[in-house]
Each structure stands twice: as structure tokens, then as C-alpha cells.
Design a protein around this motif. Structure first.
Motif, mmCIF file in Angstrom:
data_model
loop_
_atom_site.group_PDB
_atom_site.id
_atom_site.type_symbol
_atom_site.label_atom_id
_atom_site.label_comp_id
_atom_site.label_asym_id
_atom_site.label_seq_id
_atom_site.Cartn_x
_atom_site.Cartn_y
_atom_site.Cartn_z
ATOM 1 N N ASN A 1 28.933 38.931 97.174
ATOM 2 C CA ASN A 1 29.709 37.772 96.724
ATOM 3 C C ASN A 1 29.886 36.807 97.880
ATOM 4 O O ASN A 1 30.220 37.212 98.989
ATOM 5 N N PHE A 2 29.683 35.535 97.605
ATOM 6 C CA PHE A 2 29.867 34.485 98.608
ATOM 7 C C PHE A 2 31.060 33.655 98.173
ATOM 8 O O PHE A 2 31.002 32.927 97.186
ATOM 9 N N TYR A 3 32.167 33.792 98.871
ATOM 10 C CA TYR A 3 33.440 33.196 98.461
ATOM 11 C C TYR A 3 33.601 31.744 98.881
ATOM 12 O O TYR A 3 34.487 31.066 98.392
ATOM 13 N N SER A 4 32.772 31.257 99.787
ATOM 14 C CA SER A 4 32.880 29.878 100.279
ATOM 15 C C SER A 4 31.963 28.967 99.479
ATOM 16 O O SER A 4 31.252 29.408 98.584
ATOM 17 N N GLU B 1 29.520 26.760 111.202
ATOM 18 C CA GLU B 1 30.407 26.236 112.234
ATOM 19 C C GLU B 1 31.747 26.951 112.137
ATOM 20 O O GLU B 1 32.301 27.076 111.046
ATOM 21 N N LYS B 2 32.247 27.402 113.257
ATOM 22 C CA LYS B 2 33.555 28.049 113.285
ATOM 23 C C LYS B 2 34.627 26.991 113.078
ATOM 24 O O LYS B 2 34.588 25.931 113.688
ATOM 25 N N ILE B 3 35.584 27.280 112.192
ATOM 26 C CA ILE B 3 36.688 26.370 111.907
ATOM 27 C C ILE B 3 37.882 26.762 112.775
ATOM 28 O O ILE B 3 38.318 27.912 112.735
ATOM 29 N N GLU B 4 38.368 25.799 113.534
ATOM 30 C CA GLU B 4 39.571 26.039 114.333
ATOM 31 C C GLU B 4 40.776 26.006 113.393
ATOM 32 O O GLU B 4 40.898 25.103 112.572
ATOM 33 N N SER C 1 38.096 30.343 104.482
ATOM 34 C CA SER C 1 37.115 30.915 105.396
ATOM 35 C C SER C 1 37.308 30.350 106.801
ATOM 36 O O SER C 1 37.764 29.218 106.977
ATOM 37 N N SER C 2 36.938 31.135 107.788
ATOM 38 C CA SER C 2 36.979 30.655 109.171
ATOM 39 C C SER C 2 35.630 30.049 109.565
ATOM 40 O O SER C 2 35.435 29.640 110.703
#
Length: 115
Positions: free
Chosen positions: A67-70, A90-93, A100-101
Motif C-alpha cells: 500500500n502506498f499511502y502518499s 525529498e525529506k520533509i522538514e 508522510s515525512s
């Protein structure tokens, strides 16, 4: 005069090497942040914060569907097709508690096959 010419040659060579090294580092960093996803032809019921439909995704043809939740920014899913996508991560600050992060952005749709 000869010393100035030699100095300019050395400086030019050093700048050229630094520019070349930066180009190589940028290319390597961008490829490290890219993934290939295979997106299945059907969504599945899943539960995130609330019940929802998730894309079915795997990272290689022999992998298991997960499952892909984003969402994938720039990608429009159409049921009945299997996709191969190049995606930038890309990492989310400071991501929201229920989010999602990682941000996913479509780089290229490699293929779209009717299933």
C-alpha cells in the motif's frame, strides 16, 4: 610576466576541477533521491488517518505489492493500467503528525500498460 601566466593557468585549472567536481556531486545526489516505482492497475482499501484507497506499488518486478499511502505530485492515476515511474524523493522538514515525512514527485512516466 611568466609567473603571472603560470599563476593564471593554475587558477584556471583549479576552478575547472572544482566546477567539474560540483557537477558530478550534483548528479550523484539527484540519482540517490530517485526511485523507480511500479504502480499496479488497481487500488486497494487501506486505512491511514481514515479509510481510503491506496495505490499498489512495488520497487521491482519480483517485489510484493504494498500500500502506498502518499500521493505522487504530478502523477495522475488511471485504473486498469500498470505504470513504471521515476520518482524524486525529498525529506520533509517538520511533517504533519498524520502525514508522510517524504514528498514524492514524478520525474518521468517510463511506461503505461493496459492490464
Amino acid at each position: 610576466m611568466k609567473n603571472i601566466t603560470t599563476l593564471l593557468k593554475v587558477l584556471f585549472s583549479a576552478v575547472f576541477i572544482l566546477v567539474l567536481a560540483q557537477c558530478t556531486a550534483t548528479t550523484s545526489a539527484s540519482s540517490e533521491n530517485e526511485k523507480t516505482f511500479i504502480v499496479g492497475p488497481e487500488t486497494a482499501d487501506c486505512t491511514g488517518v481514515a479509510p481510503m484507497k491506496c495505490l499498489q506499488v512495488k520497487e521491482n518486478s519480483s517485489g510484493e505489492w504494498t500500500n502506498f499511502y502518499s500521493n505522487i505530485e504530478g502523477f495522475t492515476y488511471e485504473p486498469g493500467y500498470e505504470y513504471v515511474l521515476k520518482v524524486k524523493t525529498e525529506k520533509i522538514e517538520n511533517p504533519p503528525a498524520d502525514g508522510s515525512s517524504i514528498k514524492y514527485t514524478l520525474v518521468k512516466q517510463v511506461s503505461k500498460t493496459k492490464k
